[in-house]
Write an enzyme that holds these catalytic residues in place. Structure first.
Site, mmCIF file in Angstrom:
data_model
loop_
_atom_site.group_PDB
_atom_site.id
_atom_site.type_symbol
_atom_site.label_atom_id
_atom_site.label_comp_id
_atom_site.label_asym_id
_atom_site.label_seq_id
_atom_site.Cartn_x
_atom_site.Cartn_y
_atom_site.Cartn_z
ATOM 1 N N GLN A 122 17.220 58.129 25.750
ATOM 2 C CA GLN A 122 17.591 59.545 25.772
ATOM 3 C C GLN A 122 18.953 59.754 25.128
ATOM 4 O O GLN A 122 19.949 59.186 25.579
ATOM 5 C CB GLN A 122 17.610 60.037 27.223
ATOM 6 C CG GLN A 122 18.135 61.456 27.408
ATOM 7 C CD GLN A 122 18.124 61.869 28.864
ATOM 8 O OE1 GLN A 122 17.106 61.823 29.531
ATOM 9 N NE2 GLN A 122 19.277 62.257 29.384
ATOM 10 N N GLY A 123 19.016 60.578 24.092
ATOM 11 C CA GLY A 123 20.262 60.852 23.397
ATOM 12 C C GLY A 123 20.829 62.214 23.743
ATOM 13 O O GLY A 123 20.755 63.144 22.940
ATOM 14 N N TYR A 124 21.391 62.330 24.936
ATOM 15 C CA TYR A 124 21.986 63.598 25.394
ATOM 16 C C TYR A 124 23.512 63.482 25.473
ATOM 17 O O TYR A 124 24.243 64.092 24.702
ATOM 18 C CB TYR A 124 21.445 63.982 26.769
ATOM 19 C CG TYR A 124 20.092 64.648 26.800
ATOM 20 C CD1 TYR A 124 19.272 64.698 25.679
ATOM 21 C CD2 TYR A 124 19.617 65.226 27.972
ATOM 22 C CE1 TYR A 124 18.029 65.299 25.729
ATOM 23 C CE2 TYR A 124 18.374 65.835 28.033
ATOM 24 C CZ TYR A 124 17.582 65.868 26.909
ATOM 25 O OH TYR A 124 16.355 66.476 26.972
ATOM 26 N N SER A 125 24.013 62.697 26.430
ATOM 27 C CA SER A 125 25.445 62.677 26.742
ATOM 28 C C SER A 125 26.283 62.160 25.577
ATOM 29 O O SER A 125 25.851 61.292 24.812
ATOM 30 C CB SER A 125 25.707 61.794 27.967
ATOM 31 O OG SER A 125 25.120 62.348 29.120
ATOM 32 N N SER A 157 20.877 54.721 28.351
ATOM 33 C CA SER A 157 20.150 53.633 29.003
ATOM 34 C C SER A 157 19.095 53.059 28.061
ATOM 35 O O SER A 157 18.343 53.803 27.424
ATOM 36 C CB SER A 157 19.458 54.137 30.275
ATOM 37 O OG SER A 157 20.393 54.635 31.191
ATOM 38 N N GLU A 243 11.774 64.519 34.863
ATOM 39 C CA GLU A 243 12.378 63.290 35.364
ATOM 40 C C GLU A 243 12.338 63.212 36.882
ATOM 41 O O GLU A 243 12.330 62.121 37.462
ATOM 42 C CB GLU A 243 13.829 63.202 34.881
ATOM 43 C CG GLU A 243 14.544 61.930 35.230
ATOM 44 C CD GLU A 243 15.980 61.926 34.728
ATOM 45 O OE1 GLU A 243 16.559 60.841 34.658
ATOM 46 O OE2 GLU A 243 16.515 62.998 34.399
ATOM 47 N N SER A 358 25.807 65.585 36.873
ATOM 48 C CA SER A 358 26.771 65.335 37.941
ATOM 49 C C SER A 358 26.526 66.272 39.120
ATOM 50 O O SER A 358 25.949 67.351 38.997
ATOM 51 C CB SER A 358 28.207 65.527 37.425
ATOM 52 O OG SER A 358 28.475 66.901 37.215
ATOM 53 N N ASN A 359 26.992 65.854 40.311
ATOM 54 C CA ASN A 359 26.777 66.664 41.503
ATOM 55 C C ASN A 359 27.479 68.010 41.415
ATOM 56 O O ASN A 359 27.031 68.999 42.005
ATOM 57 C CB ASN A 359 27.236 65.890 42.739
ATOM 58 C CG ASN A 359 26.200 64.860 43.164
ATOM 59 O OD1 ASN A 359 25.331 64.485 42.375
ATOM 60 N ND2 ASN A 359 26.285 64.396 44.403
ATOM 61 N N GLU A 360 28.592 68.069 40.668
ATOM 62 C CA GLU A 360 29.249 69.370 40.481
ATOM 63 C C GLU A 360 28.328 70.339 39.735
ATOM 64 O O GLU A 360 28.238 71.521 40.080
ATOM 65 C CB GLU A 360 30.562 69.183 39.707
ATOM 66 C CG GLU A 360 31.670 68.491 40.496
ATOM 67 C CD GLU A 360 31.494 66.979 40.570
ATOM 68 O OE1 GLU A 360 32.241 66.342 41.306
ATOM 69 O OE2 GLU A 360 30.585 66.441 39.892
#
Length: 375
Positions: A122-125, A157, A243, A358-360
């Protein structure tokens, strides 16, 4: 087939093909462990029709009901079956192409995904765009019959073993005063080409399943954009939703096994004789029971922001168990394998509240979609 008959079928298949050497291998923080045997097992699963259990029959799947999907993931986890290196492709890319891909894209990729002949990442971040994904800077321009990509992705990953990557890249400027997510496109990019460099990132655990990926005039063909150019944000958000499906129930069966194993260590070290530690172990069991109930309700009732709530609950639970494990280990001697396992668990769990959104960000989603608060 009844659900009970289906459960028996799953158990019998796993007892026939799952070897002791494979049990418990792979998983979060250990994706490189026994990789070749795990890949071979995933392909055996594919031969049995288990990798595409949830796919519609028209796309080569079994069209299993939600209850059957839950049963499969529960039994898979209970048996200690290995982490699957194909999960990004079969649970994320496949459903995305079914919903947004062209017939040509579906014919090209779905059979290979179903057979686990091609692996995906996956190429996101990016270094400056993780939770704030709309701020990404990787760019792609159309040059005749191909897209040319330049930029960098991070925390990717399995990029070091993947054949393909689904990449979110900017292909047009965002409109003035409009959403920054406009102008992004969802591209399918072959990984094995001169324009792509993969650099492993060594983690606190000593492993390196994550990678930096650099695109330097990397190319993919013009027809490998999923959805319309410039409208990739909608496709990308759909991929993330896939996901967090029925597999999360199996994940929680694994959590229960972790808790049971920690209780066994606590008995060995004498930690269960400490009232405070015994209460924390009990609370972990109660919280996990609540998490399972909420997950099943979210899956069956399609609760607003349900996946975000589940993400918040399980990440805090796992981090709490890692912290509890360190306190249990401090009460007395135990096997060196247990010490290594729980140290690794504790270290990797620090990342749980960051990866996968993230949880935020999850709290922001809950605030806007459930509570109706302003952005």
């Amino acid at each position: 087939m009844s659900d009970e008959a289906f459960r028996i079928e799953v158990r019998e298949w796993l007892s026939r093909y799952l070897t002791d050497e494979l049990r418990g291998t792979g998983g979060v923080g250990r994706e490189n462990e026994a990789f070749a045997p795990r890949l071979a097992f995933a392909r055996r699963l594919a031969d049995g029709g288990w990798t595409t259990l949830a796919w519609p029959v028209r796309h080569g799947g079994r069209g299993a009901s939600l209850s059957q999907q839950v049963i499969f993931h529960e039994e898979y986890a209970r048996a200690g079956a290995p982490s699957r290196p194909d999960h990004i492709g079969t649970t994320m890319v496949g459903p995305t192409l079914m919903d947004h891909g062209t017939p040509e894209q579906q014919r090209r990729f779905l059979p290979a995904l179903a057979a686990v002949d091609e692996l995906w990442c996956q190429g996101y971040s990016e270094p400056g765009a993780g939770s704030d994904l709309a701020g990404l800077t990787t760019r792609a321009r159309l040059d005749g019959d191909r897209w040319i990509l330049n930029g960098q992705k991070v925390w990717t990953s399995l990029a070091h073993v993947a054949d393909w990557c689904f990449v979110l890249a900017r292909t047009a400027p965002s409109p003035v005063g409009g959403p920054r997510s406009a102008g992004l496109s969802y591209l399918l990019v072959p990984m094995r080409q001169p324009g792509i460099t993969v650099r492993p990132i060594r983690q606190l655990t000593g492993d390196s399943e994550f990678n930096e990926v650099f695109f330097d005039d990397a190319v993919t063909t013009a027809d490998l954009v999923v959805g319309e150019p410039g409208e990739g944000w909608k496709v990308a958000m759909g991929t993330l939703a896939y996901e967090r499906g029925a597999a999360t129930v199996g994940q929680q069966v694994g959590f229960q096994r972790d808790l049971d194993d920690l209780v066994a260590v606590a008995r060995q070290t004498g930690a269960v004789d400490d009232p405070a530690l015994r209460e924390r172990l009990t609370r972990a069991w109660v919280d996990l029971t609540v998490l399972r109930a909420h997950t099943l309700r979210s899956l069956t009732e399609n609760l607003p922001a349900g996946p975000s709530v589940i993400k918040l609950l399980w990440t805090r639970w796992r981090q709490g168990l890692g912290e509890l494990a360190m306190d249990v280990l401090a009460t007395g001697p135990c096997a060196s394998d247990d010490v290594e396992r729980w140290q690794r668990y504790f270290l990797f769990s620090r990342a749980d509240t960051i990866y996968g959104g993230s949880n935020e960000i999850q709290r922001g989603i809950i605030a806007s979609r459930v509570l109706g608060l302003p952005r």
